[in-house]
Design a protein around this motif. Structure first.
Motif, PDB file in Angstrom:
ATOM      1  N   VAL A 222      -4.334  31.811  12.654  1.00 30.30           N
ATOM      2  CA  VAL A 222      -3.896  30.445  12.527  1.00 30.30           C
ATOM      3  C   VAL A 222      -4.936  29.566  13.201  1.00 30.30           C
ATOM      4  O   VAL A 222      -5.400  29.880  14.293  1.00 30.30           O
ATOM      5  CB  VAL A 222      -2.513  30.227  13.185  1.00 30.30           C
ATOM      6  N   ARG A 223      -5.273  28.460  12.550  1.00 29.46           N
ATOM      7  CA  ARG A 223      -6.183  27.473  13.150  1.00 29.46           C
ATOM      8  C   ARG A 223      -5.471  26.127  13.181  1.00 29.46           C
ATOM      9  O   ARG A 223      -5.003  25.645  12.159  1.00 29.46           O
ATOM     10  CB  ARG A 223      -7.474  27.361  12.367  1.00 29.46           C
ATOM     11  N   ILE A 224      -5.394  25.527  14.367  1.00 36.79           N
ATOM     12  CA  ILE A 224      -4.803  24.202  14.548  1.00 36.79           C
ATOM     13  C   ILE A 224      -5.951  23.242  14.815  1.00 36.79           C
ATOM     14  O   ILE A 224      -6.675  23.390  15.802  1.00 36.79           O
ATOM     15  CB  ILE A 224      -3.818  24.189  15.738  1.00 36.79           C
ATOM     16  N   HIS A 225      -6.125  22.267  13.934  1.00 38.31           N
ATOM     17  CA  HIS A 225      -7.173  21.245  14.072  1.00 38.31           C
ATOM     18  C   HIS A 225      -6.571  19.976  14.661  1.00 38.31           C
ATOM     19  O   HIS A 225      -5.511  19.542  14.225  1.00 38.31           O
ATOM     20  CB  HIS A 225      -7.757  20.861  12.704  1.00 38.31           C
ATOM     21  N   ASN A 226      -7.278  19.348  15.574  1.00 39.58           N
ATOM     22  CA  ASN A 226      -6.888  18.024  16.070  1.00 39.58           C
ATOM     23  C   ASN A 226      -7.722  16.997  15.314  1.00 39.58           C
ATOM     24  O   ASN A 226      -8.895  16.816  15.580  1.00 39.58           O
ATOM     25  CB  ASN A 226      -7.124  17.902  17.571  1.00 39.58           C
ATOM     26  N   MET A 227      -7.077  16.333  14.378  1.00 39.68           N
ATOM     27  CA  MET A 227      -7.777  15.333  13.570  1.00 39.68           C
ATOM     28  C   MET A 227      -7.552  13.927  14.119  1.00 39.68           C
ATOM     29  O   MET A 227      -7.955  12.938  13.504  1.00 39.68           O
ATOM     30  CB  MET A 227      -7.311  15.448  12.122  1.00 39.68           C
ATOM     31  N   GLY A 228      -6.938  13.827  15.290  1.00 44.28           N
ATOM     32  CA  GLY A 228      -6.663  12.538  15.909  1.00 44.28           C
ATOM     33  C   GLY A 228      -7.809  12.060  16.786  1.00 44.28           C
ATOM     34  O   GLY A 228      -8.866  12.704  16.888  1.00 44.28           O
ATOM     35  N   ALA A 229      -7.572  10.943  17.477  1.00 37.33           N
ATOM     36  CA  ALA A 229      -8.593  10.317  18.306  1.00 37.33           C
ATOM     37  C   ALA A 229      -8.462  10.659  19.789  1.00 37.33           C
ATOM     38  O   ALA A 229      -9.295  10.241  20.590  1.00 37.33           O
ATOM     39  CB  ALA A 229      -8.538   8.800  18.119  1.00 37.33           C
ATOM     40  N   SER A 230      -7.419  11.405  20.172  1.00 43.34           N
ATOM     41  CA  SER A 230      -7.245  11.758  21.582  1.00 43.34           C
ATOM     42  C   SER A 230      -6.848  13.227  21.720  1.00 43.34           C
ATOM     43  O   SER A 230      -6.389  13.850  20.780  1.00 43.34           O
ATOM     44  CB  SER A 230      -6.195  10.854  22.246  1.00 43.34           C
ATOM     45  N   THR A 231      -7.023  13.737  22.919  1.00 46.65           N
ATOM     46  CA  THR A 231      -6.654  15.118  23.220  1.00 46.65           C
ATOM     47  C   THR A 231      -5.137  15.273  23.138  1.00 46.65           C
ATOM     48  O   THR A 231      -4.392  14.386  23.543  1.00 46.65           O
ATOM     49  CB  THR A 231      -7.148  15.501  24.624  1.00 46.65           C
ATOM     50  N   VAL A 232      -4.702  16.407  22.609  1.00 42.59           N
ATOM     51  CA  VAL A 232      -3.278  16.722  22.528  1.00 42.59           C
ATOM     52  C   VAL A 232      -3.041  18.101  23.140  1.00 42.59           C
ATOM     53  O   VAL A 232      -3.959  18.913  23.235  1.00 42.59           O
ATOM     54  CB  VAL A 232      -2.751  16.701  21.071  1.00 42.59           C
ATOM     55  N   GLN A 233      -1.809  18.345  23.538  1.00 42.71           N
ATOM     56  CA  GLN A 233      -1.417  19.653  24.054  1.00 42.71           C
ATOM     57  C   GLN A 233      -0.268  20.189  23.224  1.00 42.71           C
ATOM     58  O   GLN A 233       0.701  19.473  22.950  1.00 42.71           O
ATOM     59  CB  GLN A 233      -0.996  19.575  25.518  1.00 42.71           C
ATOM     60  N   LEU A 234      -0.377  21.444  22.830  1.00 40.30           N
ATOM     61  CA  LEU A 234       0.696  22.111  22.094  1.00 40.30           C
ATOM     62  C   LEU A 234       1.726  22.579  23.114  1.00 40.30           C
ATOM     63  O   LEU A 234       1.423  23.401  23.974  1.00 40.30           O
ATOM     64  CB  LEU A 234       0.119  23.296  21.312  1.00 40.30           C
ATOM     65  N   LEU A 235       2.930  22.042  23.026  1.00 40.26           N
ATOM     66  CA  LEU A 235       3.978  22.386  23.989  1.00 40.26           C
ATOM     67  C   LEU A 235       4.860  23.534  23.533  1.00 40.26           C
ATOM     68  O   LEU A 235       5.198  24.419  24.324  1.00 40.26           O
ATOM     69  CB  LEU A 235       4.862  21.163  24.253  1.00 40.26           C
ATOM     70  N   SER A 236       5.289  23.502  22.261  1.00 33.38           N
ATOM     71  CA  SER A 236       6.214  24.532  21.788  1.00 33.38           C
ATOM     72  C   SER A 236       6.107  24.688  20.277  1.00 33.38           C
ATOM     73  O   SER A 236       5.436  23.908  19.601  1.00 33.38           O
ATOM     74  CB  SER A 236       7.657  24.180  22.174  1.00 33.38           C
ATOM     75  N   ARG A 237       6.825  25.711  19.770  1.00 31.95           N
ATOM     76  CA  ARG A 237       6.830  25.971  18.330  1.00 31.95           C
ATOM     77  C   ARG A 237       8.248  26.279  17.880  1.00 31.95           C
ATOM     78  O   ARG A 237       9.088  26.713  18.669  1.00 31.95           O
ATOM     79  CB  ARG A 237       5.915  27.121  17.956  1.00 31.95           C
ATOM     80  N   TYR A 238       8.469  26.060  16.589  1.00 28.83           N
ATOM     81  CA  TYR A 238       9.723  26.432  15.940  1.00 28.83           C
ATOM     82  C   TYR A 238       9.358  27.063  14.604  1.00 28.83           C
ATOM     83  O   TYR A 238       8.565  26.502  13.847  1.00 28.83           O
ATOM     84  CB  TYR A 238      10.613  25.208  15.693  1.00 28.83           C
ATOM     85  N   TRP A 239       9.924  28.227  14.310  1.00 23.60           N
ATOM     86  CA  TRP A 239       9.710  28.907  13.024  1.00 23.60           C
ATOM     87  C   TRP A 239      11.051  29.240  12.391  1.00 23.60           C
ATOM     88  O   TRP A 239      11.964  29.723  13.070  1.00 23.60           O
ATOM     89  CB  TRP A 239       8.915  30.205  13.216  1.00 23.60           C
TER      90      TRP A 239
END
Length: 93
Positions: free
Chosen positions: A1-18
């Motif tokens: 899995v690759r998660i890209h940040n296409m935004g203008a600021s840093t983000v943090q992945l907190l949690s997931r739901y499947w």
């Protein structure tokens, strides 16, 4: 899995739901902090790669879900993940 940040600021992945569905229609829901034991920070233009798996009672199924992210400003938001197929090697023969 690759998660890209296409935004203008840093983000943090907190949690997931499947939401995981087997080929027979049984459903399993999975939630938890981060992914693979990590809550990565992803810089603008950056990406985070990981490998994961799920238990499935049939050789095919599908899953969908979302990530909960937090911006540098502290705002939390969901990133939806469209449904995709799960197919074990040799699963559709």
């Amino acid at each position: 899995v690759r998660i890209h940040n296409m935004g203008a600021s840093t983000v943090q992945l907190l949690s997931r739901y499947w939401h995981i569905s087997s080929g027979l229609g049984s459903v399993q829901e999975v939630t938890g902090k981060g992914v693979i034991g990590q809550q990565p920070r992803i810089k603008p233009g950056g990406a985070f790669d990981y490998t994961s798996s799920c238990a499935l009672v049939t050789r095919s199924g599908c899953m969908r879900g979302h990530y909960v992210m937090r911006s540098e400003a502290g705002a939390e938001f969901q990133v939806p993940i469209d449904e995709f197929a799960l197919i074990a090697p040799g699963g559709l023969h």
